[in-house]
Scaffold this active site. Structure first.
Site, PDB file in Angstrom:
ATOM      1  N   LYS A 123       0.834  -1.221  -0.082  1.00  0.00           N
ATOM      2  CA  LYS A 123       0.090  -0.163   0.009  1.00  0.00           C
ATOM      3  C   LYS A 123       0.916   1.314  -0.097  1.00  0.00           C
ATOM      4  O   LYS A 123       0.464   2.311  -0.660  1.00  0.00           O
ATOM      5  CB  LYS A 123      -0.877  -0.026   1.067  1.00  0.00           C
ATOM      6  CG  LYS A 123      -2.194  -1.002   1.126  1.00  0.00           C
ATOM      7  CD  LYS A 123      -3.253  -0.492   1.907  1.00  0.00           C
ATOM      8  CE  LYS A 123      -4.824  -1.685   1.475  1.00  0.00           C
ATOM      9  NZ  LYS A 123      -5.644  -1.068   2.601  1.00  0.00           N
ATOM     10  N   LYS A 205      -7.196 -12.401  -8.364  1.00  0.00           N
ATOM     11  CA  LYS A 205      -8.234 -12.358  -7.558  1.00  0.00           C
ATOM     12  C   LYS A 205      -9.347 -11.255  -8.281  1.00  0.00           C
ATOM     13  O   LYS A 205      -8.953 -10.458  -8.494  1.00  0.00           O
ATOM     14  CB  LYS A 205      -8.137 -12.089  -5.918  1.00  0.00           C
ATOM     15  CG  LYS A 205      -9.056 -12.604  -5.045  1.00  0.00           C
ATOM     16  CD  LYS A 205      -8.385 -11.995  -3.594  1.00  0.00           C
ATOM     17  CE  LYS A 205      -9.242 -11.114  -2.959  1.00  0.00           C
ATOM     18  NZ  LYS A 205      -8.661 -10.873  -1.534  1.00  0.00           N
ATOM     19  N   LYS A 208     -11.978  -4.784  -7.124  1.00  0.00           N
ATOM     20  CA  LYS A 208     -12.750  -3.797  -7.726  1.00  0.00           C
ATOM     21  C   LYS A 208     -11.345  -2.992  -8.525  1.00  0.00           C
ATOM     22  O   LYS A 208     -11.794  -1.943  -9.255  1.00  0.00           O
ATOM     23  CB  LYS A 208     -13.367  -2.955  -6.714  1.00  0.00           C
ATOM     24  CG  LYS A 208     -12.840  -2.889  -5.297  1.00  0.00           C
ATOM     25  CD  LYS A 208     -14.036  -2.228  -4.461  1.00  0.00           C
ATOM     26  CE  LYS A 208     -13.512  -2.634  -2.924  1.00  0.00           C
ATOM     27  NZ  LYS A 208     -14.786  -3.125  -2.027  1.00  0.00           N
TER      28      LYS A 208
END
Ligand code: TRP
Length: 341
Positions: A123, A205, A208
């Site tokens: 992140k 996976k 979004k």
């Protein structure tokens, strides 16, 4: 004193805690991979569920959109079958004990431990312009979430396993310094957990953040959109509906179909024997639309009754708070803070 369990001792149900971030629309992957399992656990365990809205602000949120996302996520989870009568279901920001224990646990978590978290590394690369301290201490807040409720089990996906492991270490460390205070939680891998992959790149996976909008189906997508996404799903050139290595696209569609219909892979193979991928993809699309229809209807009902929603999350927060406060007081007493009053 005899500490043996007697026949009159009622077996305590195990406590399950889990949370999800209200960071945008819920995907079919979130639903089939996690939320549906939460719903199924409610009878056999003492479940407590939260929307981890404090975690969500580690990434900058636009206020109006954030508020909308939180309410929608809450309504959608109710629509999926979380029963607030059975399982306290609340917003993390409504129970201040989370932030309080989060701070305390920061002081029992090492810089080095947090530095090793792969999600932090990922992140901070992705949001290089906002590598804030909350992003770094995210795992100790997550530990607080879990430990406040003395959870025995925490259903988490692989991406959260490292954080759960750290929560265990923090709990053990605290228990070791003082005396047993926290239940040391274990991961819970549901028997019927499904990992749903992107319809456009079935090696990844479903997410979004997929670059291709057709890769990800949302629980609130309209029937047309759902059908279009399934019709465009990537398959292979084998032209045979069977579960096999190397057939990632077909395997994923079979997995989804199995999840929403309850059919086994053998049954699915038999059903589509001699049929083409076009028929199969349409059938999967239809089954998903059918499965989501009542959820979507309930969602719209809840969204049009904000008072009911408020009643649910207020009561959820009250129930959660009672449990959380007990743990927090115990922790503070052990550390040596002077109790107020
Ligand atoms: N970090 C989790 C996620 O992004 C959400 C979460 C917050 C959580 N607190 C938790 C999950 C406690 C399990 C237990 O998916």
């Amino acid at each position: 004193m005899n500490t043996m369990h007697t026949e009159t001792t009622t077996e305590r149900k195990k406590v399950i805690f889990s949370a999800i971030q209200p960071s945008g629309s819920v995907t079919l992957g979130n639903y089939l991979g996690a939320l549906r399992n939460w719903v199924a656990l409610q009878d056999d365990y003492d479940c407590i569920f939260a929307l981890a809205d404090l975690h969500t602000i580690t990434v900058r949120q636009e206020p109006a959109k954030f508020r909308k996302n939180i309410l929608e996520a809450y309504a959608l989870l109710l629509a999926c079958g979380i029963d607030p009568e059975k399982s306290p279901f609340f917003m993390q920001s409504h129970v201040s004990a989370h932030a309080e224990l989060g701070w305390i646990l920061d002081c029992y978590t090492q810089f080095g431990e947090l530095s090793r978290m792969t999600q932090f590394k990922d992140k901070s690369q992705k949001h290089a312009d906002n590598v804030n301290a909350g992003l770094f201490t995210y795992p100790s807040l997550m530990a607080a979430d879990i430990l406040l409720y003395q959870a025995d089990l925490v259903p988490v996906g692989v991406d959260q396993k490292q954080h759960l492991e750290l929560s265990r270490n923090i709990a053990e460390r605290f228990n070791g310094i003082y005396s047993p205070t926290f239940t040391v939680p274990e991961g819970y891998i549901p028997k019927t957990g499904a990992k749903i992959m992107s319809l456009q790149d079935p090696t990844k996976k479903m997410s979004k953040s997929d670059e291709n909008v057709n890769g990800c189906v949302y629980v609130l997508d309209t029937p047309d959109v759902i059908m279009r996404k399934f019709r465009r799903a990537v398959t292979d050139s084998d032209a045979c509906i069977r579960y096999a290595e190397g057939k990632d696209g077909v395997n994923n569609l079979m997995g989804i179909y199995s999840c929403v219909t309850g059919k086994t892979y053998e049954e699915i193979e038999a059903e589509f024997e001699g049929k083409g991928y076009g028929d199969f993809k349409t059938a999967v699309g239809e089954a998903v639309i059918e499965h989501l229809k009542p959820i979507q209807e309930r969602f719209h009902q809840y969204m049009s009754d904000k008072e009911y929603l408020a009643k649910c999350y207020n009561e959820g927060a009250e129930k959660a708070e009672r449990i959380a406060r007990k743990t927090l007081s115990k922790v503070m007493r052990k550390i040596g803070f002077v109790p107020r009053g």
